[in-house]
Motif scaffolding. Structure first.
Motif, PDB file in Angstrom:
ATOM      1  N   ARG A 188      43.858  26.838  32.295  1.00  0.00           N
ATOM      2  CA  ARG A 188      44.107  28.125  32.865  1.00  0.00           C
ATOM      3  C   ARG A 188      44.188  28.312  34.611  1.00  0.00           C
ATOM      4  O   ARG A 188      44.903  28.962  35.193  1.00  0.00           O
ATOM      5  CB  ARG A 188      43.074  29.355  32.592  1.00  0.00           C
ATOM      6  N   PRO A 214      46.255  38.158  36.497  1.00  0.00           N
ATOM      7  CA  PRO A 214      45.470  38.316  35.538  1.00  0.00           C
ATOM      8  C   PRO A 214      44.681  36.812  34.830  1.00  0.00           C
ATOM      9  O   PRO A 214      43.429  36.870  34.467  1.00  0.00           O
ATOM     10  CB  PRO A 214      46.340  38.426  34.415  1.00  0.00           C
ATOM     11  N   ALA A 215      45.355  35.762  35.277  1.00  0.00           N
ATOM     12  CA  ALA A 215      44.442  34.438  34.726  1.00  0.00           C
ATOM     13  C   ALA A 215      43.507  34.211  35.959  1.00  0.00           C
ATOM     14  O   ALA A 215      42.181  33.902  35.609  1.00  0.00           O
ATOM     15  CB  ALA A 215      45.387  33.245  34.956  1.00  0.00           C
ATOM     16  N   ASP A 248      41.762  36.634  37.344  1.00  0.00           N
ATOM     17  CA  ASP A 248      40.357  37.684  37.050  1.00  0.00           C
ATOM     18  C   ASP A 248      39.816  37.164  35.932  1.00  0.00           C
ATOM     19  O   ASP A 248      38.490  37.080  35.920  1.00  0.00           O
ATOM     20  CB  ASP A 248      41.251  38.872  36.562  1.00  0.00           C
ATOM     21  N   GLU A 249      40.367  36.452  34.955  1.00  0.00           N
ATOM     22  CA  GLU A 249      39.856  35.968  33.720  1.00  0.00           C
ATOM     23  C   GLU A 249      38.832  34.882  34.032  1.00  0.00           C
ATOM     24  O   GLU A 249      37.725  34.890  33.633  1.00  0.00           O
ATOM     25  CB  GLU A 249      40.572  35.519  32.757  1.00  0.00           C
ATOM     26  N   GLN A 261      35.819  36.326  36.045  1.00  0.00           N
ATOM     27  CA  GLN A 261      34.680  36.915  35.133  1.00  0.00           C
ATOM     28  C   GLN A 261      33.989  35.901  34.295  1.00  0.00           C
ATOM     29  O   GLN A 261      32.890  36.319  34.155  1.00  0.00           O
ATOM     30  CB  GLN A 261      35.721  37.940  34.289  1.00  0.00           C
ATOM     31  N   ARG A 262      34.737  34.922  33.901  1.00  0.00           N
ATOM     32  CA  ARG A 262      34.076  33.969  32.940  1.00  0.00           C
ATOM     33  C   ARG A 262      32.902  33.295  33.820  1.00  0.00           C
ATOM     34  O   ARG A 262      31.638  33.137  33.340  1.00  0.00           O
ATOM     35  CB  ARG A 262      34.927  32.985  32.330  1.00  0.00           C
TER      36      ARG A 262
END
Length: 237
Positions: free
Chosen positions: A102, A120-121, A123-124, A127-128
């Motif tokens: 990703r 969005p990628a 952000d993901e 967050q992870r």
């Protein structure tokens, strides 16, 4: 990143991991060497250049130089030595493969200005990493820098200003005064703020100026603070 920078990696006999003397979180069941690759791959992917490291692994009584490539693989910077291949595997741990995929996709989308995909990628990923390593771990801060870059490139200047302001303080707390990462984050925050329309710039000015005063001696940020004061129509101190 300038490839002349070399990280000092130390793995103790009991598996404790330090990068540049900073302790790192090693999840249960994960080899410390894989955590090193995970952390430094974020920076290599973001810069598009290899990241060099000198590894001292007390578990195998070995010392060697290694570089993490932007695609997440590792290799010796010169001719391989006998000790090097055994200490750090070139492949990332299986559970991190999806994250690397990703990240690479997000980087490619960002370079192509496909922000609907990249943001969005990013952000993901952020967050992870925040959930797994904490919000001030090196890998998390590297991912936050990537997200701040995307904000600036996509015209989200308020988000970029707030992100870089926070990043400057986070790098300052982690690395101490006078470090290149801290200073670059401070400069990026000021540059993003300068792009804001007046009604958005005003509410962010106080945090920006306070950050500039905290992360560097007042003389070093005097020019930036004077430009901010001039734009706000205030006298500079």
């Amino acid at each position: 990143m300038n490839t002349s920078t070399r990280y000092q990696v130390h793995i103790s006999r009991d598996g404790q991991l330090h990068i540049d003397s900073e302790p790192q979180v090693v999840p249960d069941g994960v080899d410390p060497s894989h955590v090193v690759i995970q952390i430094l791959h974020i920076e290599a992917a973001g810069s598009g250049q290899p990241v060099l490291m000198h590894v001292q692994d007390e578990r195998t009584s070995s010392r060697f130089d290694m570089q993490v490539m932007p695609d997440g693989t590792t290799q010796a910077p010169g001719a391989p030595t006998a000790a090097a291949p055994q200490a750090i595997s070139a492949a990332p741990p299986q559970q991190m493969g999806g994250l690397y995929d990703r990240l690479a996709a997000a980087q490619a989308a960002g370079r192509a200005h496909d922000f609907d995909t990249a943001i969005p990628a990013a952000d993901e990923i952020l967050q992870r990493l925040t959930a797994e390593q904490g919000d001030t771990a090196i890998a998390t801060l590297e991912a936050a820098q990537f997200r701040a870059d995307l904000a600036y490139l996509s015209g989200e200047y308020a988000f970029a200003t707030a992100s870089w302001t926070w990043l400057a303080l986070a790098w300052f707390d982690r690395l101490g005064p006078g470090k290149r990462r801290t200073q670059m984050a401070a400069q990026n925050a000021a540059q993003a703020w300068m792009q804001l329309p007046p009604h958005e710039a005003g509410p962010l000015a106080s945090d920006l100026v306070n950050m500039l005063l905290e992360v560097a001696a007042p003389k070093r940020t005097a020019t930036m603070r004077a430009q901010i004061a001039e734009r706000l129509g205030q006298p500079s101190n």
